[in-house]
Design a protein around this motif. Structure first.
Motif, PDB file in Angstrom:
ATOM      1  N   PRO A  94       0.791  -1.238   0.000  1.00 29.09           N
ATOM      2  CA  PRO A  94       0.000   0.000   0.000  1.00 29.09           C
ATOM      3  C   PRO A  94       0.823   1.287   0.000  1.00 29.09           C
ATOM      4  N   ASN A  95       1.990   1.303   0.644  1.00 33.99           N
ATOM      5  CA  ASN A  95       2.757   2.549   0.656  1.00 33.99           C
ATOM      6  C   ASN A  95       3.408   2.852  -0.698  1.00 33.99           C
ATOM      7  N   GLU A  96       3.322   1.911  -1.633  1.00 38.10           N
ATOM      8  CA  GLU A  96       3.778   2.146  -3.005  1.00 38.10           C
ATOM      9  C   GLU A  96       2.610   2.495  -3.927  1.00 38.10           C
ATOM     10  N   ALA A  97       1.394   2.366  -3.421  1.00 38.93           N
ATOM     11  CA  ALA A  97       0.191   2.615  -4.217  1.00 38.93           C
ATOM     12  C   ALA A  97      -0.173   4.095  -4.157  1.00 38.93           C
ATOM     13  N   GLY A  98      -0.329   4.684  -5.314  1.00 35.68           N
ATOM     14  CA  GLY A  98      -0.608   6.113  -5.378  1.00 35.68           C
ATOM     15  C   GLY A  98      -2.046   6.460  -5.047  1.00 35.68           C
ATOM     16  N   PRO A  99      -2.279   7.717  -4.724  1.00 32.49           N
ATOM     17  CA  PRO A  99      -3.642   8.194  -4.519  1.00 32.49           C
ATOM     18  C   PRO A  99      -4.473   7.933  -5.768  1.00 32.49           C
ATOM     19  N   GLY A 100      -5.720   7.601  -5.564  1.00 38.97           N
ATOM     20  CA  GLY A 100      -6.598   7.283  -6.674  1.00 38.97           C
ATOM     21  C   GLY A 100      -6.718   5.795  -6.939  1.00 38.97           C
ATOM     22  N   THR A 101      -5.764   5.001  -6.408  1.00 38.46           N
ATOM     23  CA  THR A 101      -5.897   3.552  -6.505  1.00 38.46           C
ATOM     24  C   THR A 101      -6.636   3.063  -5.256  1.00 38.46           C
ATOM     25  N   ILE A 102      -7.212   1.892  -5.348  1.00 38.25           N
ATOM     26  CA  ILE A 102      -7.955   1.346  -4.206  1.00 38.25           C
ATOM     27  C   ILE A 102      -7.030   1.176  -3.007  1.00 38.25           C
ATOM     28  N   ARG A 103      -5.879   0.570  -3.209  1.00 37.11           N
ATOM     29  CA  ARG A 103      -4.953   0.383  -2.084  1.00 37.11           C
ATOM     30  C   ARG A 103      -4.344   1.706  -1.620  1.00 37.11           C
ATOM     31  N   ASP A 105      -5.777   4.567  -1.591  1.00 35.51           N
ATOM     32  CA  ASP A 105      -6.785   5.350  -0.875  1.00 35.51           C
ATOM     33  C   ASP A 105      -7.252   4.708   0.427  1.00 35.51           C
ATOM     34  N   PHE A 106      -7.184   3.368   0.520  1.00 37.55           N
ATOM     35  CA  PHE A 106      -7.818   2.694   1.657  1.00 37.55           C
ATOM     36  C   PHE A 106      -6.928   1.783   2.486  1.00 37.55           C
ATOM     37  N   CYS A 107      -5.671   1.571   2.099  1.00 35.66           N
ATOM     38  CA  CYS A 107      -4.818   0.600   2.800  1.00 35.66           C
ATOM     39  C   CYS A 107      -3.614   1.253   3.446  1.00 35.66           C
ATOM     40  N   ILE A 108      -3.178   0.646   4.557  1.00 37.10           N
ATOM     41  CA  ILE A 108      -1.922   1.061   5.174  1.00 37.10           C
ATOM     42  C   ILE A 108      -1.034  -0.139   5.519  1.00 37.10           C
ATOM     43  N   ASN A 109      -1.518  -1.362   5.264  1.00 35.68           N
ATOM     44  CA  ASN A 109      -0.805  -2.561   5.672  1.00 35.68           C
ATOM     45  C   ASN A 109      -0.824  -3.575   4.543  1.00 35.68           C
ATOM     46  N   THR A 110       0.331  -4.144   4.217  1.00 40.67           N
ATOM     47  CA  THR A 110       0.412  -5.115   3.125  1.00 40.67           C
ATOM     48  C   THR A 110      -0.400  -6.371   3.409  1.00 40.67           C
ATOM     49  N   GLN A 111      -0.415  -6.827   4.649  1.00 43.40           N
ATOM     50  CA  GLN A 111      -1.169  -8.036   4.970  1.00 43.40           C
ATOM     51  C   GLN A 111      -2.668  -7.823   4.790  1.00 43.40           C
ATOM     52  N   PHE A 112      -3.133  -6.624   5.105  1.00 44.06           N
ATOM     53  CA  PHE A 112      -4.555  -6.301   4.971  1.00 44.06           C
ATOM     54  C   PHE A 112      -4.701  -5.282   3.844  1.00 44.06           C
TER      55      PHE A 112
END
Length: 152
Positions: A94-103, A105-112
């Protein structure tokens, strides 16, 4: 080229009530939903789905997590559906996922990380076959304008 992709909302996405938001993003992009089911995965299905990770240290926790609650399995259809699906979802971390993507916008943890998306056409076919029988994948006209004869 019209193709199908497999998308699965994981237990954390269901628990956080993000299913509607996720479906909206795929529909708003223009993909067509052709298969959908709510299910609770058993160990056997989870191990088959994540078989490429079998020898990795996180495999057991991954299976435990994905079987911990309901998931929603979906098949989406569009030109370049696999590529578009991956772009909408964003990178696994998620910390590699940019704004506008689902992860992003909504994730902070790779496991979840809320959602699974097929990474190539071959894997999309395998994953779809794991979760859906052929007769569960629908073919239909997307536009009501077509049914009403307005797009002729």
């Amino acid at each position: 080229m019209v193709e199908k992709t497999f998308i699965m909302v994981k237990p954390d996405g269901i628990q956080r009530a993000l299913l509607g938001e996720i479906i909206d993003r795929f529909e708003n992009k223009g993909l067509k939903l052709v298969g959908l089911k709510l299910l609770k995965m058993d160990d056997e299905l989870a191990q088959k789905h994540y078989s490429e990770h079998k020898n990795k240290e996180f495999f057991e926790n991954l299976v435990k997590f994905i079987t911990s609650g309901p998931v929603v399995a979906m098949v989406w259809e569009a030109d370049n559906a696999v590529y578009i699906g991956r772009k909408l979802v964003g990178p696994t971390t998620p910390n590699e996922a940019g704004p506008g993507t689902i992860r992003g916008d909504f994730c902070i943890n790779t496991q979840f990380n809320l959602i699974h998306a097929s990474d190539c056409i071959e894997n999309a076919r395998k994953e779809i076959a794991l979760f859906f029988d052929e007769d569960e994948i629908l073919s239909y006209e997307k536009s009501i304008r077509h049914w009403l004869g307005l797009d002729i």
